[in-house]
Design a protein around this motif. Structure first.
Motif, short mmCIF file in Angstrom:
data_model
loop_
_atom_site.label_atom_id
_atom_site.label_comp_id
_atom_site.label_asym_id
_atom_site.label_seq_id
_atom_site.Cartn_x
_atom_site.Cartn_y
_atom_site.Cartn_z
N GLY A 1 0.79 -1.22 0.00
CA GLY A 1 0.00 0.00 0.00
C GLY A 1 0.82 1.27 0.00
O GLY A 1 0.34 2.33 0.38
N PRO B 1 2.62 4.13 -2.20
CA PRO B 1 2.74 4.66 -3.57
C PRO B 1 4.17 4.61 -4.09
O PRO B 1 4.40 4.37 -5.29
N VAL C 1 4.87 1.26 -5.47
CA VAL C 1 4.19 1.07 -6.75
C VAL C 1 5.02 1.66 -7.88
O VAL C 1 5.25 1.03 -8.92
N LEU D 1 -0.30 -6.80 -5.40
CA LEU D 1 -0.85 -6.06 -4.27
C LEU D 1 -1.30 -7.03 -3.18
O LEU D 1 -2.11 -7.93 -3.44
N PHE E 1 -7.87 -0.24 -3.57
CA PHE E 1 -6.54 -0.32 -4.18
C PHE E 1 -6.54 0.14 -5.63
O PHE E 1 -5.49 0.14 -6.27
N TYR F 1 -3.93 2.67 -6.65
CA TYR F 1 -2.57 2.15 -6.82
C TYR F 1 -2.39 1.53 -8.20
O TYR F 1 -1.33 1.66 -8.83
N TYR G 1 0.20 2.89 -11.00
CA TYR G 1 1.16 1.97 -11.64
C TYR G 1 1.10 2.13 -13.16
O TYR G 1 2.14 2.27 -13.83
#
Length: 351
Positions: A189, A191, A194, A206, A216, A219, A223
């Protein structure tokens, strides 16, 4: 750097940490017996059509697997089609060269079925065990990931960093038959993590263990934006979620609850969490929760809806839960492979 292409059809896998289970009379099974049970579970997963099996790494009393590659090597010799990997490899406290060597060995023994999922892990026991300082947590992972990204290509490596001596045109053995080694980055979790996965051109896994999985989605979007800005190929996104399958919704919840309550309470005491409640458990097993628990139809529908909402290439269900028995885990694997997987594919085809 070479990159992996996104998977077109959703892959459905299973993960286990080799949790120390209870025998039918309630007594704990030994570490050795639990490891033998994991092997039997893996053979069944291969037989019923599961796409991937991930084996986690831990160094504490409630889990039996501290050397996942050894377990994966044994599984490779007993299976023929299922892909095999870690869930996760704690790279920060390991040697990237040794990690690559162990997985290239599993890859050879399995005829090209090995994958590695790299992460920092949610437990820290490996740091003092292997002589690392937790204050170096970020530097260790960043530096070692940079080296592993070079190693996975299978080419001779020239590299220098801050956590070990440099390498100059170093070939590492055994060589991969079909490089690069498939490698994912596990993220809980953050950033920054990611974006880091995108920067190396590696697929994103994830870890969703609480709350609504759809939270999510930012995220996933981050990505894909990072990949686009870095002019990299579209890459797979997967999730790891806990779950349990039984013949009915009620049976699945009743089988899992006492074991879930026990291991969440145990970890909670270490981390200052409040004890789990049955109300919270029921909410988590519902449509908006992170526990994929229920009958094959219930679990399949939840996987299909989550996968569509997040744009997934892979869904891995962690089927081991504290002291949940071997027999219950075997039945969960059987239902997952024979009923959940085909039903998920039907639902996705319809939608």
């Amino acid at each position: 750097m070479e990159s992996q292409t996104a998977t077109r059809e959703l892959e459905l896998g299973l993960d286990t940490f080799g949790d120390i289970t209870a025998a039918p009379d309630g007594t704990p099974r030994s570490d050795a017996q639990t490891l033998r049970d994991v092997l039997e579970q893996a053979v069944l997963a291969d037989e019923v059509g599961v796409d991937f099996l991930g084996v986690g790494e831990h160094h504490r009393a409630d889990y039996s697997v501290s050397a996942p590659e050894v377990v994966l090597g044994a599984i490779a010799a007993r299976t023929s089609r299922i892909r095999l990997g870690s869930a996760v490899t704690v790279l920060s406290s390991d040697d990237p060269i040794r990690v690559f060597q162990r997985f290239s060995t599993v890859d050879a023994l399995s005829s090209g079925r090995a994958e590695v999922i790299l992460g920092r892990g949610s437990f820290t026991e490996s740091f003092p065990l292997f002589g690392h300082d937790l204050s170096d947590y970020e530097e260790l992972f960043t530096d070692k990931l940079a080296l592993f990204a070079e190693l996975r290509t299978g080419e001779p490596v020239t590299w220098s960093g801050s956590t070990r001596g440099p390498l100059h045109a170093q070939q590492v053995y055994p060589r991969l038959e079909n490089p690069p080694l498939p490698t994912w980055i596990a993220v809980g979790g953050s950033p920054e993590s990611v974006v880091r996965a995108a920067s190396y051109g590696l697929p994103l896994m994830l870890a969703i263990i609480g709350g609504d999985p759809l939270r999510f989605r930012p995220y996933v979007d981050l990505y894909h934006r990072a990949l686009a800005e870095m002019e990299k190929d579209v890459l797979p996104v997967g999730v790891h979620c806990p779950g349990h399958v039984a013949d009915t919704d009620a049976q699945a919840r009743e089988e899992l609850w006492p074991h879930y309550r026990g291991y969440v309470a145990r970890i909670g005491r270490e981390r200052g969490w409040p004890p789990p409640t049955r109300i919270e458990f029921e909410r988590s097993t519902g449509p908006d929760g992170a526990l994929f628990v229920g009958s094959p139809e219930t679990v399949a529908r939840k996987i299909a809806s989550t996968s569509k909402a997040l744009g997934l290439s892979r869904f891995d269900m962690k089927y081991s839960h504290g002291t949940l028995g071997h027999a219950e885990q075997m039945r969960s694997i059987e239902l997952y492979g024979t009923q959940v997987i085909p039903r998920v594919r039907e639902l996705l085809a319809e939608g």
